[in-house]
Design an enzyme around this catalytic site. Structure first.
Site, PDB file in Angstrom:
ATOM      1  CB  ILE A 121      -0.967   0.006   1.214  1.00 24.87           C
ATOM      2  CG1 ILE A 121      -1.905   1.221   1.140  1.00 24.87           C
ATOM      3  CG2 ILE A 121      -0.222  -0.034   2.540  1.00 24.87           C
ATOM      4  CD1 ILE A 121      -3.037   1.187   2.168  1.00 24.87           C
ATOM      5  CB  SER A 122       0.935   4.270   0.391  1.00 19.66           C
ATOM      6  OG  SER A 122       1.334   5.620   0.251  1.00 19.66           O
ATOM      7  CD1 TRP A 123       8.026   5.183   0.190  1.00 21.31           C
ATOM      8  CD2 TRP A 123       8.125   3.106   1.022  1.00 21.31           C
ATOM      9  NE1 TRP A 123       9.345   4.826   0.273  1.00 21.31           N
ATOM     10  CE2 TRP A 123       9.443   3.561   0.779  1.00 21.31           C
ATOM     11  CE3 TRP A 123       7.946   1.830   1.544  1.00 21.31           C
ATOM     12  CZ2 TRP A 123      10.560   2.777   1.054  1.00 21.31           C
ATOM     13  CZ3 TRP A 123       9.061   1.044   1.809  1.00 21.31           C
ATOM     14  CH2 TRP A 123      10.346   1.526   1.564  1.00 21.31           C
ATOM     15  CB  THR A 147       0.869   2.033  -4.681  1.00 21.71           C
ATOM     16  OG1 THR A 147       2.261   2.351  -4.675  1.00 21.71           O
ATOM     17  CG2 THR A 147       0.609   0.957  -5.719  1.00 21.71           C
ATOM     18  CG  HIS A 269      -3.392   7.179   0.621  1.00 23.18           C
ATOM     19  ND1 HIS A 269      -2.968   6.930  -0.666  1.00 23.18           N
ATOM     20  CD2 HIS A 269      -2.308   6.929   1.423  1.00 23.18           C
ATOM     21  CE1 HIS A 269      -1.698   6.572  -0.656  1.00 23.18           C
ATOM     22  NE2 HIS A 269      -1.273   6.543   0.601  1.00 23.18           N
TER      23      HIS A 269
END
Length: 300
Positions: A121-123, A147, A269
């Site tokens: 997730i994300s980074w 992401t 997010h």
């Protein structure tokens, strides 16, 4: 090295989910002591590859708690703190995302897992993309959540990027509540206290150096040139109100990854954690599908 080389320290603060015991321990890989949580698979998942969870920037693995609780408790799950975050020791110097990918593969091998599924997730989604290409024989299926493709992507607006440039939200609960709606979107716009609670009541931040090392690891990195080399079945998930990763990014990933499918959801997010009951079944259905060699790119 064998399992006997693993230094184990039970953490009494972690409750065991029903169906499978969870163990939190320190594991030393290439001289770096990492805090790892392992829930072995049981029942129909005893011999199945576990699901490795790669977290967002500056946040410890406890943030995945609501999502893990929403999964089938018999599914094997591995969580870890990136070096320099939470309970993992910081590395002696900055690292690249490729070097971290190699380190994570070594960590999974040390835990006894030669093959695994990965969710980022994300980074952590950048790390998951790197793992899929760099360790393709080890990674069976890929889930990318909220992401992008790194330096080459449709960026967030400058205000959001400015907030993300420092770890202040991880260290100041009041500030986290103030900015949660702006940077996370979705239900955080009306309930920002949930975002602050996720960052502060459940997780451990670690030293500032660890946060900046994570930022540096992604500097100049992009998965865009190698998305077509991700050959594993891939589920790309994104929210329609995500200020950090605008929805055009997951749409682009789903189009460029040969065996990808897209699932856009109503949310922001961190909806994977805050609306885990709605999104965990989507992930589980994908992971439990039979592998095929057919290209099945499509949008939900």
């Amino acid at each position: 090295m064998s399992r006997t080389d693993v230094m184990e320290h039970e953490d009494p603060t972690i409750e065991e989910p029903p169906g499978a015991p969870e163990r939190v321990r320190q594991v030393t890989v290439r001289g770096i002591s990492a805090r790892v949580s392992v829930r072995p698979g049981t029942g129909p998942y005893t011999d199945a590859p576990p699901l490795l969870l790669c977290n967002g920037i500056g946040i410890s693995f406890e943030a995945f708690g609501p999502f893990v609780e929403a999964l089938d408790p018999r599914r094997g799950v591995v969580r870890f703190d990136v070096p320099g975050v939470g309970g993992s020791a910081p590395p002696p110097f900055p690292y690249t995302i490729a070097a971290l990918s190699s380190w994570v593969t070594a960590l999974m091998a040390k835990l006894g897992y030669r093959e695994f599924d990965v969710l980022g997730i994300s980074w952590g989604g950048g790390l998951a993309q790197q793992l899929a290409v760099q360790s393709r024989r080890r990674v069976r299926r890929v889930v990318l959540v909220a992401t992008g493709t790194g330096a080459l992507m449709v960026p967030a607006n400058p205000k959001v990027l400015g907030i993300m440039a420092t770890p202040r939200r991880h260290r100041d609960p009041g500030y986290a509540a103030e900015v949660a709606g702006t940077i996370y979107g979705g239900t955080m716009r009306t309930h920002p206290e949930q975002g602050a609670a996720l960052l502060h009541s459940m997780t451990r931040a670690g030293p500032k150096r660890g946060y900046y090392y994570q930022l540096l690891a992604m500097t100049g990195w992009s998965s865009l040139p190698f998305l077509k080399l991700i050959r594993q079945p891939t589920l790309v998930m994104g929210g329609d109100d995500d200020p950090i990763i605008p929805a055009v990014n997951p749409r682009m990933q789903a189009r460029l990854i040969p065996r990808a499918r897209l699932h856009l959801y109503d949310g922001g997010h961190i909806s994977l954690m805050t609306e885990a009951e709605q999104l965990a079944p989507v992930v589980e259905t994908f992971l439990d599908e039979q592998d095929t060699n057919d290209s099945d790119t499509h949008a939900d």
